[in-house]
Design an enzyme around this catalytic site. Structure first.
Site, PDB file in Angstrom:
ATOM      1  N   ARG A   1       0.801  -1.243   0.000  1.00 44.13           N
ATOM      2  CA  ARG A   1       0.000   0.000   0.000  1.00 44.13           C
ATOM      3  C   ARG A   1       0.827   1.284   0.000  1.00 44.13           C
ATOM      4  O   ARG A   1       0.283   2.351   0.291  1.00 44.13           O
ATOM      5  CB  ARG A   1      -0.942   0.036   1.215  1.00 44.13           C
ATOM      6  CG  ARG A   1      -1.795  -1.206   1.409  1.00 44.13           C
ATOM      7  CD  ARG A   1      -2.741  -1.427   0.261  1.00 44.13           C
ATOM      8  NE  ARG A   1      -3.763  -2.426   0.587  1.00 44.13           N
ATOM      9  CZ  ARG A   1      -4.431  -3.121  -0.327  1.00 44.13           C
ATOM     10  NH1 ARG A   1      -4.189  -2.945  -1.614  1.00 44.13           N
ATOM     11  NH2 ARG A   1      -5.346  -3.992   0.031  1.00 44.13           N
TER      12      ARG A   1
ATOM     13  N   ASP B   1      -1.208 -12.990  -0.325  1.00 45.28           N
ATOM     14  CA  ASP B   1      -2.104 -11.952  -0.853  1.00 45.28           C
ATOM     15  C   ASP B   1      -2.484 -10.987   0.275  1.00 45.28           C
ATOM     16  O   ASP B   1      -3.632 -10.527   0.358  1.00 45.28           O
ATOM     17  CB  ASP B   1      -3.347 -12.576  -1.518  1.00 45.28           C
ATOM     18  CG  ASP B   1      -4.083 -11.576  -2.410  1.00 45.28           C
ATOM     19  OD1 ASP B   1      -3.630 -10.415  -2.535  1.00 45.28           O
ATOM     20  OD2 ASP B   1      -5.121 -11.957  -2.981  1.00 45.28           O
TER      21      ASP B   1
END
Ligand code: ZN
Length: 423
Positions: A64, A305
């Site tokens: 992120r 993930d």
């Protein structure tokens, strides 16, 4: 600076080492591996009764950073990795801006080197801004340090663009990582299509949405004779497609996530948004197929993930909640469960989290041979602990495993000989 890791059970699948050995580390590298090593000027790490393995590698992580640091950043994300025994991560390009230019690749590599607790290998976008129209500057991006290409989060809709991507990436020796999903079959689906979705009144995503896209990408890899890595396989059909493709010599690899081999769509009951991810949690038959794929070598890697989201993005109606869960700090115990259940051997488990993922992205990690960088993880395979989401090092707490009793944990994680985590 010298460190001697003493009396541990060394497990290094790449070098076929499985037994009691000591490891000597000098200036961040392994300089000796053997039984009964001695030295008089080293820090001793007692590893009696513990497993000593190459630092774990997770090739599917959403850090992120840049742009979405309220969910996670390189510092918090790599700290979470270290706590999970993971010393190397490959990070996906759906950041803001997208990882599709050299400055973004350099920003990530530099920040990780300066402030990170794990090695970070950027995965660059296949298409510019991940829009699926124009290929990214793959040559420049590879030269800047990215290890693979993916539009993960979104499928590459155009078969023609995927063909060119495979051909082009292959000339740079990098794999294309496919997020295999046919969006027209997904429609407004928000969980696996089946009984549970019907009972909950939620729109379903059929397995064929994944299988059809996996089949296309495998065929394109076969047609172009190029390397394809299929991310997060979650269906019985996808596992079988990869199995058959491998048997006929297609250059395909794939990964599975701990949640897809641990949970079914039953976890969604109660409209649990921490059980919402893409691909969705599937049926028991799919879970069994993923496990069988891990056992017979069809699946090459376990990858998390890791997809951190803010509480406010999950604490909403199920259909509009964002997809994904954090996973870095639960991969190891969930994988150890497969060993205890007799599905894979301990050696297979470690290979799926070390040398095999390293080979997919072509990094010089995942091995404890003399001369290797001393990334290593010391594991207590039987340590019982309760996962408490609030205690996670990740900035985000979106896990379906909150409150679960876990077995197995990283006791100490070393990155180039430096302790980056100690339990
Ligand atoms: Zn994906």
């Amino acid at each position: 600076m010298k460190i001697l890791v003493k009396d541990g059970h060394l497990l290094d699948p790449k070098n076929n080492m499985d037994g009691r050995y000591d490891i000597l580390i000098e200036d961040g590298r392994i300089t000796a591996v053997g039984a009964g090593l001695t030295t008089n000027d080293a820090e001793i790490i007692a590893a009696d009764g513990l497993l000593v393995v190459p630092g774990l590698i997770d090739i599917h992580v959403h850090l992120r950073d840049p742009g979405l640091e309220y969910k996670e950043d390189i510092i918090s994300g790599t700290r979470a990795a270290a706590a999970g025994g993971i010393t190397s991560v490959a990070c996906m390009p759906n950041t803001r801006p997208v990882i599709d230019t050299v400055p973004v690749v350099e920003y990530i590599i530099n920040k990780a080197r300066r402030d990170g607790s794990a090695n970070v290998y950027p995965v660059a976008a296949i298409s510019q801004v991940m829009k699926g129209d124009v290929l990214s500057e793959m040559g420049e991006l590879k030269a800047a340090g990215c290890v693979a290409f993916s539009d993960d989060g979104m499928p590459v809709v155009s078969g023609e663009l995927m063909r060119r991507a495979l051909e082009y990436a292959d000339t740079f020796g990098a794999p294309i990582i496919s997020h295999a999903e046919d969006l027209t079959l997904v429609g407004e689906g928000c969980m696996n299509e089946g009984e549970v979705a019907t009972e909950l009144g939620l729109k379903g995503i059929p397995w064929v949405a994944e299988d059809a896209a996996t089949a296309r990408d495998i065929m394109l890899a076969e047609f172009t004779n190029s390397r394809l890595h299929v991310a997060h396989v979650s269906t019985k059909g996808s596992v079988e497609l990869v199995r058959q493709a491998k048997a006929r010599g297609v250059k395909v690899t794939c990964e599975a996530t701990p949640h897809h081999f641990t949970l079914t769509d039953e976890a969604v009951r109660g409209y649990n948004t921490n059980a919402k991810m893409n691909p969705p949690l599937r049926s028991q038959a799919d879970v069994d197929a993923v496990r069988a794929g891990l056992a017979d070598g069809t699946i090459d890697a376990i990858a998390t993930d890791h997809a951190p989201h803010h509480y406010d993005e999950k604490n909403v109606e199920f259909a509009i909640a964002l997809n994904g869960i954090v996973g870095l700090e639960s991969m190891l115990p969930l994988t150890m469960n497969l060993v205890r259940d007799g599905i894979i051997s301990r050696q297979q488990a470690i290979a799926l989290m070390t040398c095999q993922p390293a080979a997919i992205i072509g990094i010089d990690r995942g091995s404890l041979e003399v001369g290797a960088v001393a990334d290593l993880t010391i594991i207590d395979p039987d340590l019982e602990w309760t996962l408490d989401a609030r205690q996670l090092k990740s900035k985000s707490k979106n896990t379906p495993f909150d409150g679960w009793l876990m077995r197995g944990a990283a006791i100490r994680t070393l990155l180039a000989g430096r302790t980056v985590y100690q339990r």
